[in-house]
Design a protein around this motif. Structure first.
Motif, mmCIF file in Angstrom:
data_model
loop_
_atom_site.group_PDB
_atom_site.id
_atom_site.type_symbol
_atom_site.label_atom_id
_atom_site.label_comp_id
_atom_site.label_asym_id
_atom_site.label_seq_id
_atom_site.Cartn_x
_atom_site.Cartn_y
_atom_site.Cartn_z
ATOM 1 N N ASN A 1 -44.285 16.413 17.583
ATOM 2 C CA ASN A 1 -43.343 16.213 16.469
ATOM 3 C C ASN A 1 -42.648 17.519 16.103
ATOM 4 O OD1 ASN A 1 -43.811 13.499 16.233
ATOM 5 N ND2 ASN A 1 -45.351 13.709 14.622
ATOM 6 N N ALA A 2 -43.412 18.606 16.038
ATOM 7 C CA ALA A 2 -42.827 19.915 15.698
ATOM 8 C C ALA A 2 -41.867 20.374 16.804
ATOM 9 C CB ALA A 2 -43.922 20.951 15.476
ATOM 10 N N LEU A 3 -42.250 20.141 18.068
ATOM 11 C CA LEU A 3 -41.377 20.530 19.183
ATOM 12 C C LEU A 3 -40.064 19.757 19.103
ATOM 13 C CD1 LEU A 3 -43.900 20.640 22.195
ATOM 14 C CD2 LEU A 3 -43.107 22.534 20.785
ATOM 15 N N ARG A 4 -40.175 18.449 18.849
ATOM 16 C CA ARG A 4 -38.977 17.602 18.756
ATOM 17 C C ARG A 4 -38.103 18.049 17.585
ATOM 18 N NH1 ARG A 4 -41.467 12.932 18.274
ATOM 19 N NH2 ARG A 4 -42.151 12.928 20.425
ATOM 20 N N GLN A 5 -38.732 18.330 16.454
ATOM 21 C CA GLN A 5 -37.969 18.747 15.279
ATOM 22 C C GLN A 5 -37.238 20.066 15.537
ATOM 23 O OE1 GLN A 5 -40.109 18.327 11.646
ATOM 24 N NE2 GLN A 5 -38.367 18.895 10.385
ATOM 25 N N ALA A 6 -37.917 21.007 16.193
ATOM 26 C CA ALA A 6 -37.282 22.301 16.502
ATOM 27 C C ALA A 6 -36.094 22.109 17.446
ATOM 28 C CB ALA A 6 -38.307 23.247 17.112
ATOM 29 N N LEU A 7 -36.261 21.269 18.454
ATOM 30 C CA LEU A 7 -35.152 21.027 19.392
ATOM 31 C C LEU A 7 -33.987 20.331 18.683
ATOM 32 C CD1 LEU A 7 -37.135 20.033 22.618
ATOM 33 C CD2 LEU A 7 -35.796 22.123 22.263
ATOM 34 N N ASN A 8 -34.287 19.419 17.756
ATOM 35 C CA ASN A 8 -33.225 18.754 16.978
ATOM 36 C C ASN A 8 -32.461 19.753 16.123
ATOM 37 O OD1 ASN A 8 -33.810 16.230 18.004
ATOM 38 N ND2 ASN A 8 -35.072 15.602 16.273
ATOM 39 N N ILE A 9 -33.199 20.690 15.517
ATOM 40 C CA ILE A 9 -32.567 21.735 14.697
ATOM 41 C C ILE A 9 -31.563 22.512 15.545
ATOM 42 C CG2 ILE A 9 -33.062 24.005 13.642
ATOM 43 C CD1 ILE A 9 -35.659 22.590 12.498
ATOM 44 N N LEU A 10 -31.969 22.840 16.773
ATOM 45 C CA LEU A 10 -31.083 23.583 17.677
ATOM 46 C C LEU A 10 -29.917 22.718 18.153
ATOM 47 C CD1 LEU A 10 -33.838 25.489 19.669
ATOM 48 C CD2 LEU A 10 -32.251 26.471 17.998
ATOM 49 N N GLU A 11 -30.187 21.450 18.457
ATOM 50 C CA GLU A 11 -29.110 20.546 18.905
ATOM 51 C C GLU A 11 -28.035 20.392 17.833
ATOM 52 O OE1 GLU A 11 -30.752 16.820 20.270
ATOM 53 O OE2 GLU A 11 -31.893 17.868 21.832
ATOM 54 N N GLU A 12 -28.439 20.510 16.580
ATOM 55 C CA GLU A 12 -27.476 20.399 15.474
ATOM 56 C C GLU A 12 -26.735 21.718 15.238
ATOM 57 O OE1 GLU A 12 -29.953 19.034 12.281
ATOM 58 O OE2 GLU A 12 -30.242 17.061 13.213
ATOM 59 N N GLY A 13 -27.007 22.729 16.073
ATOM 60 C CA GLY A 13 -26.285 24.001 15.973
ATOM 61 C C GLY A 13 -26.836 24.957 14.943
ATOM 62 N N ASN A 14 -28.099 24.752 14.537
ATOM 63 C CA ASN A 14 -28.716 25.597 13.516
ATOM 64 C C ASN A 14 -29.500 26.759 14.130
ATOM 65 O OD1 ASN A 14 -27.892 24.079 11.150
ATOM 66 N ND2 ASN A 14 -29.242 22.466 11.917
ATOM 67 N N THR A 15 -30.148 27.524 13.255
ATOM 68 C CA THR A 15 -30.907 28.705 13.678
ATOM 69 C C THR A 15 -32.397 28.481 13.448
ATOM 70 O OG1 THR A 15 -29.042 30.109 13.063
ATOM 71 C CG2 THR A 15 -31.157 31.209 13.383
ATOM 72 N N LEU A 16 -33.173 28.757 14.489
ATOM 73 C CA LEU A 16 -34.626 28.622 14.440
ATOM 74 C C LEU A 16 -35.232 30.020 14.478
ATOM 75 C CD1 LEU A 16 -37.061 26.595 14.663
ATOM 76 C CD2 LEU A 16 -36.866 26.858 17.145
ATOM 77 N N GLY A 17 -36.153 30.295 13.567
ATOM 78 C CA GLY A 17 -36.839 31.582 13.557
ATOM 79 C C GLY A 17 -38.232 31.428 14.156
ATOM 80 N N LEU A 18 -38.564 32.256 15.134
ATOM 81 C CA LEU A 18 -39.867 32.181 15.794
ATOM 82 C C LEU A 18 -40.545 33.554 15.817
ATOM 83 C CD1 LEU A 18 -39.084 30.065 19.004
ATOM 84 C CD2 LEU A 18 -40.150 29.252 16.891
ATOM 85 N N PHE A 19 -41.862 33.512 15.742
ATOM 86 C CA PHE A 19 -42.683 34.708 15.938
ATOM 87 C C PHE A 19 -43.526 34.406 17.176
ATOM 88 C CE2 PHE A 19 -41.599 34.506 11.472
ATOM 89 C CZ PHE A 19 -41.081 35.774 11.266
#
Length: 193
Positions: free
Chosen positions: A92-110
């Motif tokens: 679910n988290a992987l899918r949500q992160a990919l959706n965030i990126l598909e929508e053209g947003n910014t994902l912050g990762l450590f």
């Protein structure tokens, strides 16, 4: 004004003077399109520091336990955080992160997954490489150069986006791509200490 913008302004008003934050390279963060900002992780303050210094709104993963409280869940969601189960594959988290990126947003990762209190860059987990390979996002390395000591300067450096096309075409493993990202973060630290 959104809660995110309000919170960003309040946190910035507190943290900038306390840690004398100096920001370098924000021009390296693309203005639009999907972006993944990958940073080293030396303190619990890292997410808000990246959040207030980046020129774009950022979505962060946060440990699932924080979302058990109804009030906190609502607050974190409005602050662009979403839950991830630690220590296991969380589809679910992987899918949500990919959706965030598909929508053209910014994902912050450590990519290290946990804080490295030595101040050195630790080994990255494969997750950052997975998102870099599975999306068309720009990958921007970020170095937080401490220490977090009141009134001592904290530097946040954003590097140029890492060219990913060759890694995607050559089907390089997620683990190896994460290693490339970690090397770029280390390079920023070495050049800006």
């Amino acid at each position: 004004m959104s809660l995110y913008t309000f919170a960003k302004n309040v946190v910035a008003a507190i943290l900038y003077p306390v840690y004398r934050i100096k920001v370098v390279g924000t021009e390296n963060v693309p203005d639009n399109g999907p972006v993944i900002i990958c940073s080293n992780h030396i303190s619990n303050f890292d997410p808000p520091v990246v959040g207030i210094t980046a020129p774009r709104d950022i979505y962060f993963m946060a440990k699932e336990e924080l979302f058990n409280n109804t009030f906190l869940r609502g607050l974190l969601t409005r602050l662009h955080a979403f839950p991830i189960k630690r220590g296991m594959k969380d589809r679910n988290a992987l899918r949500q992160a990919l959706n965030i990126l598909e929508e053209g947003n910014t994902l912050g990762l450590f990519p290290e997954g946990t804080r490295n209190k030595t101040g050195e860059v630790g080994k990255g987990l494969a997750g950052a490489g997975f998102f870099a390979l599975r999306s068309q996002a720009y990958i921007v390395p970020c170095a937080i150069i401490g220490p977090y000591k009141p009134f001592k300067q904290l530097k946040v450096v954003y590097g140029k986006p890492i060219e990913m096309e060759q890694y995607r075409e050559n089907k390089v493993s997620a683990k190896d791509v994460t290693q490339v990202i970690m090397q770029e973060i280390q390079k920023l630290i070495d050049e800006n200490r």
